[in-house]
Design a protein around this motif. Structure first.
Motif, PDB file in Angstrom:
ATOM      1  N   SER A 296      -1.354  -0.718   3.984  1.00 53.97           N
ATOM      2  CA  SER A 296       0.020  -0.345   3.642  1.00 53.97           C
ATOM      3  C   SER A 296       0.902  -1.595   3.646  1.00 53.97           C
ATOM      4  O   SER A 296       0.746  -2.476   4.482  1.00 53.97           O
TER       5      SER A 296
ATOM      6  N   ILE B 104      -2.241  -6.290  -5.418  1.00 56.47           N
ATOM      7  CA  ILE B 104      -3.212  -5.305  -5.895  1.00 56.47           C
ATOM      8  C   ILE B 104      -4.454  -5.316  -5.011  1.00 56.47           C
ATOM      9  O   ILE B 104      -4.979  -4.258  -4.631  1.00 56.47           O
TER      10      ILE B 104
ATOM     11  N   ASN C 182      -6.805  -0.769   1.022  1.00 58.75           N
ATOM     12  CA  ASN C 182      -6.182   0.339   1.767  1.00 58.75           C
ATOM     13  C   ASN C 182      -5.258  -0.143   2.886  1.00 58.75           C
ATOM     14  O   ASN C 182      -5.265   0.388   3.995  1.00 58.75           O
TER      15      ASN C 182
ATOM     16  N   THR D  27      -4.648  -6.181  -1.907  1.00 52.91           N
ATOM     17  CA  THR D  27      -4.311  -5.599  -0.607  1.00 52.91           C
ATOM     18  C   THR D  27      -4.281  -4.077  -0.695  1.00 52.91           C
ATOM     19  O   THR D  27      -4.734  -3.374   0.212  1.00 52.91           O
ATOM     20  N   GLU D  28      -3.741  -3.562  -1.792  1.00 52.01           N
ATOM     21  CA  GLU D  28      -3.735  -2.114  -1.993  1.00 52.01           C
ATOM     22  C   GLU D  28      -5.159  -1.568  -2.088  1.00 52.01           C
ATOM     23  O   GLU D  28      -5.473  -0.506  -1.538  1.00 52.01           O
TER      24      GLU D  28
END
Length: 302
Positions: free
Chosen positions: A168, A160, A166, A162-163
């Motif tokens: 990929s 989460i 931003n 890492t998301e």
């Protein structure tokens, strides 16, 4: 609350080895998730998000340990558990401090990310941990599942994060993360039930519905070994699927993990005392450590 000796006792009661294993696993996964994103290199924003997530996870875990020990105080006193260092009032005070500190950290992080709905995540985990300690401890089957899910979720928090930064994430990385979350869930279930066998005497006195009390010790051994079998199976399946790309180190560690699981399966069948279950619990913790080493090897080849 805040004298020197009590701080030392807090460190002893916080299960520092467990906290270190969680932090190391999260760090390895974070580096693996980010190392191939050259277009979006590591920066202060990412580092902040990672540090905040790790600190929050450790505070959640510490708070869970403390509130669990608070509600288990009389039980632990009855069975003379060696890791009981703090008084009930100290446990509650340090739990409150960890909760407040974590809330401030989460609030600051939400402000930094301009994403305040994340506070709902904080409230859900806090409620789950408190509910486990105050209610689900009486029904340990549900409690075991909750602890295992939350343990596995410690890696999902990094995904989460890492998301949110931003970045990929490739399908390979998602597959590795899913494998290790299943690995942690199965191993934690086996270890939690093993610890229930270790605490059988105290649970009986406090009328706690644990698996050994409900199903008996022989049937419980079969249940523990069922989760060991699941753990060995998903490890072997992962090895089979990725054998051609495996480093020698990954092959060695995987072999040691599967052999150790086999040894634990045998030990479970013959153990008949509290000390034996304690030793098996320590070996299971060692398997977790081997899993972290395997995670590092796997992420290094991507």
């Amino acid at each position: 609350m805040g004298n020197g000796p009590s701080v030392i006792q807090l460190i002893k009661q916080s299960r520092p080895i467990n906290l270190c294993l969680i932090a190391i696993a999260q760090f390895i996964l974070f580096i693996g998730l980010n190392k191939n994103n050259i277009a979006v290199p590591l920066n202060q924003a990412k580092e902040f998000i990672f540090i905040a997530c790790v600190l929050s996870t450790l505070l959640f875990t510490l708070g869970g340990y403390l509130i669990n020990d608070f509600f288990d105080y009389e039980n632990d006193k009855l069975i003379a558990k060696k890791n009981r260092h703090l008084s009930r009032s100290q446990l509650l005070s340090y739990y409150s401090l960890s909760l407040i500190t974590n809330f401030i950290l989460c609030l600051f992080t939400c402000h930094y990310l301009e994403n305040y709905p994340l506070l709902i995540f904080f409230l859900i985990i806090t409620t789950a941990l408190y509910s486990y300690s105050s209610y689900f401890k009486k029904n340990k089957i549900a409690g075991n599942i909750l602890v295992s899910v939350l343990s596995a979720a410690s890696l999902s928090i990094i995904i989460i994060a890492t998301e949110l930064a931003n970045v990929s994430i490739s399908n390979e990385l998602i597959e590795i993360a899913i494998f290790f979350m299943l690995f942690i869930f199965s191993l934690t279930m086996a270890r939690e039930i093993t610890k229930d066998c270790e605490d059988l005497e105290g649970d009986k006195n406090f009328q706690i519905k644990s698996i050994p009390i409900i199903y008996g010790l022989d049937n419980t051994k079969l249940i523990i070994n069922l989760f060991h079998f699941i753990l060995a199976s998903i490890t072997l399946l992962y090895i089979y699927k990725h054998w051609q790309n495996y480093l020698l180190g990954s092959k060695v560690i995987s072999f040691v993990i599967v052999v150790t699981i086999g040894i634990v399966i045998y030990l479970i069948t013959i153990v008949d005392n509290k000390h034996g279950f304690k030793q098996i619990s320590n070996i299971q913790k060692g398997i977790f450590g081997l899993g972290i080493i395997l995670l590092a090897f796997e992420l290094s080849i991507l």
